[in-house]
Structures are given as C-alpha cells and as structure tokens.
Scaffold this active site. Sequence first.
Site, short mmCIF file in Angstrom:
data_model
loop_
_atom_site.label_atom_id
_atom_site.label_comp_id
_atom_site.label_asym_id
_atom_site.label_seq_id
_atom_site.Cartn_x
_atom_site.Cartn_y
_atom_site.Cartn_z
N LYS A 47 19.72 -10.66 1.94
CA LYS A 47 19.24 -11.28 3.18
C LYS A 47 17.69 -11.30 3.22
CE LYS A 47 21.95 -8.95 6.22
NZ LYS A 47 22.89 -8.65 7.32
N SER A 90 -3.00 -3.77 -3.02
CA SER A 90 -3.29 -3.89 -1.59
C SER A 90 -4.77 -3.58 -1.36
CB SER A 90 -2.43 -2.92 -0.79
OG SER A 90 -2.93 -2.84 0.53
N LYS A 100 -2.80 -7.82 -8.09
CA LYS A 100 -3.62 -7.72 -6.88
C LYS A 100 -3.12 -6.53 -6.07
CE LYS A 100 -3.84 -8.94 -2.71
NZ LYS A 100 -4.40 -7.77 -2.01
N GLY A 102 11.06 -6.12 3.36
CA GLY A 102 11.28 -5.04 4.31
C GLY A 102 12.73 -4.59 4.42
N CYS A 126 10.25 1.47 2.16
CA CYS A 126 11.06 0.28 2.49
C CYS A 126 12.54 0.63 2.62
CB CYS A 126 10.85 -0.79 1.43
SG CYS A 126 11.18 -0.21 -0.23
N GLU A 155 10.35 -8.34 -3.04
CA GLU A 155 10.90 -7.05 -2.57
C GLU A 155 10.33 -6.83 -1.19
OE1 GLU A 155 13.15 -5.41 -4.05
OE2 GLU A 155 13.09 -6.14 -6.09
N GLY A 174 5.72 -7.16 3.13
CA GLY A 174 6.45 -7.53 4.34
C GLY A 174 7.20 -8.85 4.19
N TRP A 204 0.80 -1.22 0.00
CA TRP A 204 0.00 0.00 0.00
C TRP A 204 0.84 1.28 0.00
CZ3 TRP A 204 2.02 2.07 4.24
CH2 TRP A 204 2.34 1.24 5.31
N ASN A 205 2.15 1.19 0.15
CA ASN A 205 2.88 2.44 0.42
C ASN A 205 3.13 3.29 -0.83
OD1 ASN A 205 4.77 0.53 -0.39
ND2 ASN A 205 6.41 1.48 0.79
N GLU A 228 14.36 -5.66 -9.39
CA GLU A 228 13.43 -4.91 -10.22
C GLU A 228 14.19 -3.70 -10.74
OE1 GLU A 228 9.95 -4.22 -7.75
OE2 GLU A 228 9.12 -6.06 -8.60
#
Length: 488
Positions: free
Chosen positions: A460, A182, A180, A257, A289, A255, A234, A156-157, A467
């Site tokens: 990690k 958020s 899809k 956190g 992020c 992609e 997340g 959503w960000n 991307e």
Amino acid sequence: MNPIDDQPYRMLIDGRWQAGGEGALFPTYDPATGDVLAQVHAATARDVDTAVRAARRAYDEHWRDTTPRERARLLRRLAALFEREVEKLAWIETRNVGKPITHSRESLSAMPASLDYFAGIIPAVRGDTIPMLNHASVLNFTLREPLGVCALVMPWNYPMTLTLHKLAPALAAGNTVVIKPSEITPLSTLALAALFAEAGFPDGVVNVVNGSGASVGEALVRHPGVARVSFTGGTATGAAIQAAAAADVKRVTLELGGKSPLIVFDDAALDAAVDVAVGDIVKNSGQVCIACTRLLVQDGIREAFQARLETRLAAIRMGDPSDPQTQMGPLVSRAQAERVRAYLDIARQEGATPRSYPDPASRPETARGFYVPPTLLTTADNGMRTSQEEIFGPVQSLIGFKDEAQALRIANDTRYGLAAVVFTRDGGRALRMARRLESGSVAVNTGVRTSVDAPFGGYKHSGIGKERGLEAILENTQLKNVKYDTSL
Ligand code: NAD
C-alpha cells in the site's frame, strides 16, 4: 586528511572532495543540545550534474565490466574497513542523529556482515536458458544486466545502515551510485564515503552530494542520466519522487512510512509482547519506520498489558545519548520534536489521553535538546488522526479489540502496510493473520526483525519494491532476452 575531520564538510564527486559550486553552507545539529555540530557544503544543480556524469563515466569505462569476483572483493574490503571504523562511525551517528551510543554501536556492528552477504550472493545473479516451444535450433536465454547510475535518496533516522543496504546491492549488481544523504544528518555518510578510495573502488563509482531535498534531491531524481531512484523517506516525498521519475520512465524503489500494528491476543506471552512494545517506542526514540505504533490488545488483557507497559516505560532512562546507560535519546531535530508535540495536542482534541513516562519535568538535563518522552495514547480508537497518520516519534496508541475478525479489520484499516506483529499461542490463528494482514512483513511472537537476508518493503502507501535479500540485487538489474539461431 580524512575529509570528515576537515570542516566545512565537502562532498565526494568523481573521487575528489569538493566544495559546492556556489560555496553555500548549511548547518547540521547535535540533537542532544540543539547546538550546531558542523557546517556542510551544499551542492548546486551543476554539482549534481557533474556527479551523475562521473558516475555514468565510471559505469561505462570500467565498473559495468568488472567481474563478480572483483566486485565481491571490493565489497569485502569495504566491510573490513568499516569494521575498523565502527567506533568512530557510531560516535558520528550518535552526535548527529541523537541515538544512544549503545544503539549506534549495535546497529553499525552488524554492517560488515551485510556487506559480506551482498558480496556472497553476487554469483546468484544470473539468467536462464529457456527451451523454445517451436524452434529447436534457437538458443533462447536471458541476461541480467545492471541499470547504470542509481540515485540513493536517504532519510535521517538510520543514515548509515539504510545507506549501506541500498549501496551494497546497487554496487554488487554492477551499478554506480550518487548518494544524497538527508540534509539533517549527512555526517556519517561523508565519513563512509572516505573509505571507498581506500577500499580500492575506482573514482566515480560512489559519489555523495549534500543539500536539501527541494534543490539537490529534486535535481538528482530528475536528472536524465539517472536510471534508477531508490528512496527511503516519507510517503508524500516518495509519491513526488515517483512522479518526477516518471518523466524519464526511471525505475523507482520506495521505502516509505508506516503505522504498524502490534496485535496481542489474550493467549499471548504477555511479557514478550510488552517487550516488543517497549522496544518500538524507545528504540531511536520511536523514529523507526517499522515501529509498532498501534497497540491492538484484546479486551480481556488490556488492563494487564497497559499496567505492565507503564511500569516498564516509567523505568526508561532518557537522556544524553553519549552515556552508555541511556536507553532513549532526543528526537533528531527541533522540527521533529515540535511535530510530535503537535500530534499530542491533536490526540487530546480527539479525546485520547496522552500519558508520558516519566514526567519530563523530572529530567531537567533533557530541557535543552530535542527530547520527547515515551507517550501512550490511551482511550484511543483507530479512526483518530493519531492512529492513522505517521507521527514518527515515541508515541503509541492503545486500542482494544474483541476477536480475531475485529483485530484484522482494525489492523488493515490504514493506508500503510509496512509491518505487523501478532502475539498468540494459537498457531492456526497466527497463520491466518499472517496471510490476511496487508503488510510487507509480518512477525509472530517476536518483533519485526529486518535482516539482510530477507526481502523488506511495504504494501500500500508504505512503498514499492524490495530491499535486502536476493531481491535487492535483482531490483538493481534489468533482464534481457537473447535469441541465437545456432543452425546458421
Ligand atoms: P523525507 O521524505 O522528508 O526526506 C527523505 C529524503 O528525501 C531526504 O534526503 C530529503 O532531502 C529528500 N527529499 C525531500 N524532498 C525531495 C524531493 N522533492 N525530491 C527528491 N528528494 C527529496 O523523510 P525523512 O523525514 O528524512 O524520513 C522520515 C520518513 O522516512 C518517515 O516517513 C519514515 O517512515 C520513512 N522511513 C521509511 C523506511 C522504510 O524502509 N520504509 C525506513 C526509514 C524511514
């Protein structure tokens, strides 16, 4: 009628705007007031199946065989339509996400260039001819081919910019997509979807299904007709999606956190480093992020850095995102605001001191919406939960260090590895740090600037795959080897 003007909002499946199969609706909110902004139709598992089948049909029947030139032409046409619609899309993003309008305009205005970029690099997607070691007569070459249907599962960000950076390379490579958005911020994606038919994309090439992650997202990533899942969100969700996708050996790009460090050495251009810290706490209310949320500052300049940062934060204008003077809006949802406030309690329990700028009581107009002011956690250390866990809000921990070795150790002491920023005038030290930092992006003497032309992705627990850049298109392809004996 433009579907975005026609509530409750439907979804785009096979070129048609459809209600969800069971007629269920869900609300989406205005974070600045807490009021319901719109009602949106929720997809059923059957709707997801219809969308994936439509995308596969569009892929098989024509899209996979379109020429690079045709795909580039359609992406450029989309870029032109997007440019025409920027103002409207920016307002939708501001109302639904709570971003200040100046920020929405700025980030969306950059999108036509991103679409142009992907249109322009399509010809770079090609195979090789490989001389065979022992067979002169055999022509040995590779073909780069699309994958089929790609599922794009969005957070959503930054609904619009992140969606376009997944969508454009997927389409450029010859795939079809099911998006899809958020469930918290679906509106701009639906408005974007309304442009595809006008741009000339055939029905079924781009589909959008609305609804929750647990139902619609899960049905989509588990669908056997999906060849690749590209997810931004997340880390826990990403891991669950990777596990779900494994059943069919789907490709995944994740992609995830971050808990990025801003490392400021005592020879740094201090004001420029403070600029980056302020930008990262204020921009999108810290819901970014790559935001630097751990400020690692060398002991000798720590007080000066904190003093300058506090002066700047005290002057931030937090308030109504539709006001062009506003620098910082609300968080996206009540749940997100509560989550951030809960972390401030955890910080206190752990012995850190949260300091908010300015006191929220001085902003009565922000009492209704989901506002949390910029907050520094002073007297923090890197072992605290608030230094290790992604808060995803306007909160930064201020942590001291003695020397380069300790800075590196603290910076890498995290499960995340999305981005890192180093401020120093010592070129050798900057390059040593750039090489040793365990993160997918490193910036020296500037903030982390994601750009469409450079590969972006985490190390990690911050993700898998890249991307942006040529890598984004290559991630959307598979490589085939062909051998042809020319002697027969
Ligand atoms: P989230 O993981 O809660 O949700 C992301 C998307 O996944 C939503 O569309 C949601 O409906 C869907 N989803 C949830 N559960 C699912 C499941 N089991 N199966 C399929 N889909 C499912 O993330 P969010 O709260 O929307 O976004 C914030 C997070 O995104 C933060 O952790 C942030 O760091 C991350 N993020 C990362 C990047 C990056 O590029 N690395 C960019 C932006 C945001």
